[in-house]
Design a protein around this motif. Sequence first.
Motif, PDB file in Angstrom:
ATOM      1  N   VAL A 580       0.847  -1.374   0.336  1.00  0.00           N
ATOM      2  CA  VAL A 580       0.001  -0.232  -0.229  1.00  0.00           C
ATOM      3  C   VAL A 580       0.992   1.680   0.117  1.00  0.00           C
ATOM      4  CG1 VAL A 580      -1.920  -1.029   0.757  1.00  0.00           C
ATOM      5  CG2 VAL A 580      -0.302  -0.308   2.344  1.00  0.00           C
ATOM      6  N   ILE A 581       2.024   1.444  -0.417  1.00  0.00           N
ATOM      7  CA  ILE A 581       3.164   1.783  -0.380  1.00  0.00           C
ATOM      8  C   ILE A 581       3.545   2.454  -2.198  1.00  0.00           C
ATOM      9  CG2 ILE A 581       5.285   3.270   0.454  1.00  0.00           C
ATOM     10  CD1 ILE A 581       4.570   1.766   3.016  1.00  0.00           C
ATOM     11  N   LEU A 582       3.449   3.361  -2.424  1.00  0.00           N
ATOM     12  CA  LEU A 582       3.598   3.951  -2.968  1.00  0.00           C
ATOM     13  C   LEU A 582       5.636   3.441  -4.179  1.00  0.00           C
ATOM     14  CD1 LEU A 582       2.218   7.347  -4.541  1.00  0.00           C
ATOM     15  CD2 LEU A 582       1.273   5.159  -6.079  1.00  0.00           C
ATOM     16  N   PHE A 583       6.281   3.882  -3.440  1.00  0.00           N
ATOM     17  CA  PHE A 583       7.584   3.478  -4.050  1.00  0.00           C
ATOM     18  C   PHE A 583       8.119   2.806  -2.906  1.00  0.00           C
ATOM     19  CE2 PHE A 583       6.125   6.227  -6.964  1.00  0.00           C
ATOM     20  CZ  PHE A 583       6.391   5.897  -8.008  1.00  0.00           C
ATOM     21  N   PRO A 584       8.263   1.356  -2.348  1.00  0.00           N
ATOM     22  CA  PRO A 584       8.844   1.466  -0.484  1.00  0.00           C
ATOM     23  C   PRO A 584      10.315   0.855  -1.336  1.00  0.00           C
ATOM     24  CG  PRO A 584       7.243  -0.118  -1.272  1.00  0.00           C
ATOM     25  CD  PRO A 584       7.236   0.897  -2.586  1.00  0.00           C
ATOM     26  N   MET A 585      10.626   0.626   0.130  1.00  0.00           N
ATOM     27  CA  MET A 585      12.335   0.284  -0.015  1.00  0.00           C
ATOM     28  C   MET A 585      12.062  -1.440   0.288  1.00  0.00           C
ATOM     29  SD  MET A 585      14.592   2.593  -0.055  1.00  0.00           S
ATOM     30  CE  MET A 585      14.308   4.378   0.543  1.00  0.00           C
ATOM     31  N   ASN A 586      13.472  -1.814   0.214  1.00  0.00           N
ATOM     32  CA  ASN A 586      12.898  -3.427   0.375  1.00  0.00           C
ATOM     33  C   ASN A 586      13.372  -4.155   1.665  1.00  0.00           C
ATOM     34  OD1 ASN A 586      16.001  -3.324   0.580  1.00  0.00           O
ATOM     35  ND2 ASN A 586      16.793  -4.619  -1.438  1.00  0.00           N
ATOM     36  N   GLN A 587      13.431  -4.408   1.658  1.00  0.00           N
ATOM     37  CA  GLN A 587      13.701  -5.581   3.373  1.00  0.00           C
ATOM     38  C   GLN A 587      15.371  -5.226   3.652  1.00  0.00           C
ATOM     39  OE1 GLN A 587      12.596  -7.163   5.076  1.00  0.00           O
ATOM     40  NE2 GLN A 587      10.229  -8.792   4.397  1.00  0.00           N
ATOM     41  N   ARG A 588      15.637  -4.581   2.977  1.00  0.00           N
ATOM     42  CA  ARG A 588      17.546  -4.136   3.309  1.00  0.00           C
ATOM     43  C   ARG A 588      17.816  -2.522   3.457  1.00  0.00           C
ATOM     44  NH1 ARG A 588      21.239  -5.700   0.239  1.00  0.00           N
ATOM     45  NH2 ARG A 588      22.933  -5.721   1.862  1.00  0.00           N
ATOM     46  N   ALA A 589      16.324  -1.635   3.163  1.00  0.00           N
ATOM     47  CA  ALA A 589      15.916  -0.399   3.141  1.00  0.00           C
ATOM     48  C   ALA A 589      17.032  -0.308   2.160  1.00  0.00           C
ATOM     49  CB  ALA A 589      16.911  -0.234   4.786  1.00  0.00           C
ATOM     50  N   GLU A 590      16.484  -1.030   0.893  1.00  0.00           N
ATOM     51  CA  GLU A 590      16.784   0.367  -0.749  1.00  0.00           C
ATOM     52  C   GLU A 590      16.159   0.320  -1.548  1.00  0.00           C
ATOM     53  OE1 GLU A 590      20.961  -3.380  -1.336  1.00  0.00           O
ATOM     54  OE2 GLU A 590      19.104  -3.993  -0.550  1.00  0.00           O
ATOM     55  N   ASP A 591      16.014   1.173  -2.230  1.00  0.00           N
ATOM     56  CA  ASP A 591      15.078   1.130  -3.103  1.00  0.00           C
ATOM     57  C   ASP A 591      15.979   0.407  -4.441  1.00  0.00           C
ATOM     58  OD1 ASP A 591      14.027   3.014  -5.280  1.00  0.00           O
ATOM     59  OD2 ASP A 591      13.768   4.457  -5.167  1.00  0.00           O
ATOM     60  N   LEU A 592      15.443  -0.504  -5.102  1.00  0.00           N
ATOM     61  CA  LEU A 592      15.763  -0.607  -6.227  1.00  0.00           C
ATOM     62  C   LEU A 592      15.469  -0.398  -7.396  1.00  0.00           C
ATOM     63  CD1 LEU A 592      15.039  -4.792  -5.236  1.00  0.00           C
ATOM     64  CD2 LEU A 592      16.713  -3.196  -4.372  1.00  0.00           C
ATOM     65  N   MET A 593      14.785   0.746  -7.546  1.00  0.00           N
ATOM     66  CA  MET A 593      14.870   1.617  -8.694  1.00  0.00           C
ATOM     67  C   MET A 593      15.523   2.480  -9.362  1.00  0.00           C
ATOM     68  SD  MET A 593      10.692   2.468  -9.341  1.00  0.00           S
ATOM     69  CE  MET A 593      10.853   4.113  -8.212  1.00  0.00           C
ATOM     70  N   MET A 594      15.309   3.510  -7.715  1.00  0.00           N
ATOM     71  CA  MET A 594      16.316   4.813  -7.685  1.00  0.00           C
ATOM     72  C   MET A 594      17.855   3.908  -7.176  1.00  0.00           C
ATOM     73  SD  MET A 594      14.380   6.496  -9.509  1.00  0.00           S
ATOM     74  CE  MET A 594      14.703   7.883  -9.195  1.00  0.00           C
ATOM     75  N   ASN A 595      18.349   3.054  -6.935  1.00  0.00           N
ATOM     76  CA  ASN A 595      19.636   2.913  -6.780  1.00  0.00           C
ATOM     77  C   ASN A 595      19.844   3.095  -5.532  1.00  0.00           C
ATOM     78  OD1 ASN A 595      19.775   0.138  -8.893  1.00  0.00           O
ATOM     79  ND2 ASN A 595      20.211   1.779 -10.169  1.00  0.00           N
ATOM     80  N   ALA A 596      18.858   3.494  -4.914  1.00  0.00           N
ATOM     81  CA  ALA A 596      19.438   4.145  -3.251  1.00  0.00           C
ATOM     82  C   ALA A 596      18.951   3.221  -2.344  1.00  0.00           C
ATOM     83  CB  ALA A 596      18.003   5.028  -2.981  1.00  0.00           C
ATOM     84  N   PRO A 597      20.062   3.599  -1.595  1.00  0.00           N
ATOM     85  CA  PRO A 597      21.025   4.575  -1.056  1.00  0.00           C
ATOM     86  C   PRO A 597      22.312   4.783  -1.837  1.00  0.00           C
ATOM     87  CG  PRO A 597      21.236   2.674   0.660  1.00  0.00           C
ATOM     88  CD  PRO A 597      20.322   2.305   0.158  1.00  0.00           C
ATOM     89  N   SER A 598      23.375   5.467  -2.528  1.00  0.00           N
ATOM     90  CA  SER A 598      24.419   5.508  -3.397  1.00  0.00           C
ATOM     91  C   SER A 598      25.565   5.866  -2.514  1.00  0.00           C
ATOM     92  CB  SER A 598      23.720   6.276  -4.679  1.00  0.00           C
ATOM     93  OG  SER A 598      23.287   7.544  -4.259  1.00  0.00           O
ATOM     94  N   ASP A 599      26.598   5.961  -3.231  1.00  0.00           N
ATOM     95  CA  ASP A 599      28.133   6.705  -2.821  1.00  0.00           C
ATOM     96  C   ASP A 599      26.899   8.404  -3.028  1.00  0.00           C
ATOM     97  OD1 ASP A 599      29.186   4.322  -1.836  1.00  0.00           O
ATOM     98  OD2 ASP A 599      29.146   3.713  -3.972  1.00  0.00           O
ATOM     99  N   PRO A 600      28.096   9.277  -2.168  1.00  0.00           N
ATOM    100  CA  PRO A 600      28.396  10.344  -2.527  1.00  0.00           C
ATOM    101  C   PRO A 600      29.728  10.124  -3.657  1.00  0.00           C
ATOM    102  CG  PRO A 600      29.602   9.477  -0.524  1.00  0.00           C
ATOM    103  CD  PRO A 600      28.932   8.753  -0.825  1.00  0.00           C
ATOM    104  N   THR A 601      29.904  11.926  -3.858  1.00  0.00           N
ATOM    105  CA  THR A 601      30.664  11.913  -5.053  1.00  0.00           C
ATOM    106  C   THR A 601      32.050  12.474  -4.138  1.00  0.00           C
ATOM    107  OG1 THR A 601      29.949  14.306  -5.536  1.00  0.00           O
ATOM    108  CG2 THR A 601      29.161  12.754  -7.078  1.00  0.00           C
ATOM    109  N   SER A 602      33.300  11.950  -4.114  1.00  0.00           N
ATOM    110  CA  SER A 602      34.136  12.929  -4.206  1.00  0.00           C
ATOM    111  C   SER A 602      33.572  14.566  -3.245  1.00  0.00           C
ATOM    112  CB  SER A 602      35.637  13.271  -4.404  1.00  0.00           C
ATOM    113  OG  SER A 602      35.442  11.555  -5.066  1.00  0.00           O
ATOM    114  N   ASP A 603      33.543  15.063  -4.527  1.00  0.00           N
ATOM    115  CA  ASP A 603      32.706  16.845  -4.432  1.00  0.00           C
ATOM    116  C   ASP A 603      32.444  17.018  -3.501  1.00  0.00           C
ATOM    117  OD1 ASP A 603      34.793  17.882  -6.232  1.00  0.00           O
ATOM    118  OD2 ASP A 603      33.523  17.792  -7.812  1.00  0.00           O
ATOM    119  N   GLN A 604      30.589  16.245  -3.288  1.00  0.00           N
ATOM    120  CA  GLN A 604      29.690  15.909  -2.290  1.00  0.00           C
ATOM    121  C   GLN A 604      30.273  15.793  -0.521  1.00  0.00           C
ATOM    122  OE1 GLN A 604      27.341  13.447  -4.418  1.00  0.00           O
ATOM    123  NE2 GLN A 604      25.942  14.333  -4.502  1.00  0.00           N
TER     124      GLN A 604
END
Length: 616
Positions: A580-604
């Motif tokens: 009942v959630i539009l875009f939920p995370m999986n069991q490991r708290a990952e967004d498989l569609m948007m690839n989150a969480p992601s690695d930050p860039t060095s500049d960030q």
Amino acid sequence: MHAYRSHTCAELTAADVGKTVRLSGWVNRVRDHGGILFVDLRDHYGVTQVLCDPDSAAFADVEKLRSEWCIRIDGDVKARAPELVNAKIPTGEIEVFVREVEVLGPAAELPLMVFGDQEYPEETRLKYRYLDLRREKMQANMKLRSDVVASIRRRMWDAKFREYQTPIITASSPEGARDFLVPSRLHPGKFYALPQAPQQFKQLLMVSGFDKYFQIAPCFRDEDPRADRSPTDFYQLDLEMSFVTQQDVFDTIQPVIGGIFEEFGGGRKVDQTWEQISYRDAALWYGSDKPDLRNPIKMQVVSEHFAGSGFAIFAKLLEQDGTEVRAIPAPTGGSRKFCDRMNAFAQKEGLPGMGYIFWREKTADAVAQELGITVKEAQAKLKSGEVEGGMEAAGPLAKNIGPERTEAIRQQLGLGMGDAAFFLGGKPKQFEAIAGRARNIIGDELGLTDKDRFAFAWIVDFPIYEKDETTGKIDFEHNPFSMPQGGMEALQGDPLEVLGYQYDLACNGYELVSGAIRNHRPEIMFKAFEIAGYDEAEVRKRFGGMVNAFQYGAPPHGGCAAGIDRIVMLLANEQNIREVILFPMNQRAEDLMMNAPSDPTSDQLMELGLRVIPQD
């Protein structure tokens, strides 16, 4: 005519026969019936059957269509033959003969089918969630969610509440879960936090004189996922009121929640009377502070029947302080097969087993033993009616504790022929949760739980403090901001006896609402935290904004929050909140569609003054 559609795919009826129309949507499926191509065209609103024969100029284009292509068609509305009318859909009286077709968006080979009820791995469904959401069930769930939120808002406004928005970026404030921290670019080395709830802000609104607040609030908690909980964010109906008692909060929220379940419950019964059960009674009777009251089973303490008995395990256990034996009645569960199955459940839960007694019709063996006759003679006497069979208790426990104690247990539990009882012993906190799960399984397997019902109960009188068994340290067991029942005077005695004006609303085994009458008096708050080992300086450091505000005429206030995701899950009859959630995370708290969480860039990282330490 409009560029894309003159009607939706749910609008055309027999009254539109003869019209030239334009429809847009997705190809649900294509069927070839003797050279005539039938296309079920689907949009958000419904399905319309369109068709094309070889004489049509559009036939070659329609032949190329595949599932989930997005298309526009122009065509003429025709009436279906009476025997071909489909009463299951609003457009079932008509069909549209295609004159022209335009492909608006072709689809590649599909990783999951939208049409039909095929099951796919969760990983596939979440990675291609935009396709998963096209499925009929998911469309219905999300429409339900939207309608529920709209209804909640209307009901809250009708109750004279106003909606106010509280900050999303704020200070870290421990509220029972881990914060999501946000690094500050302008203040290197310092962090904001995403709010676990609008708790402090809504209390500050009461100090500000707004009297009645509500919000459909996003909340963020870094939690381990469960079937009924999102691991990152969720939405709740958040509300607060000034100059109210606990009962006032109940009287305010009950018509809102009850009304939602009546409006969207699909005809299932909604309890009109909501019991108020103390936290301690809920733990004793149901093994849970969110009991499923559709199941009528109530557990009971039966220690007196095992103290000094022939069942050494329980008898010795009861010699220790703080221990007891509890029984789970199981009406109609009186068979050895069922009892063995429940015993196996307890072993899977890490216990040695679960004692049981069941009551059955007296056997010829038992009659023979009682009368000192042969089994064959006993069989004859039972058959002729010369001897009444009656009832006997069976199972290892019955043999160990004897007939008198067994009969006393049966009478206390109100059981009879064909029934059973299961027993767990020890310190209650060590077995209550397992007993609660056993109670639920017994209710389900024996058909005792009324599945066509929403059963509500307020759980009240939560203890504020608990003692660590190892260290002996007193700490908060539940919400530290609840007003102690009895105020400052209550804090002068035994901390373990202090109850708070805190409450939860349980429905069908889920916690739907949690709230409290708040501790708005600084001197009482400082004392409450002092008992748990926090001095005034620490309280001011952690909760300075709220404590400072309370020094300037804070009104008595209280409120609660209702989990919208969980409410919709129950209404949709789903077992997993991700349905009942539009875009939920999986069991490991990952967004498989948007690839989150992601690695930050060095500049960030450089901009934020951060460095990532590799994990071994």
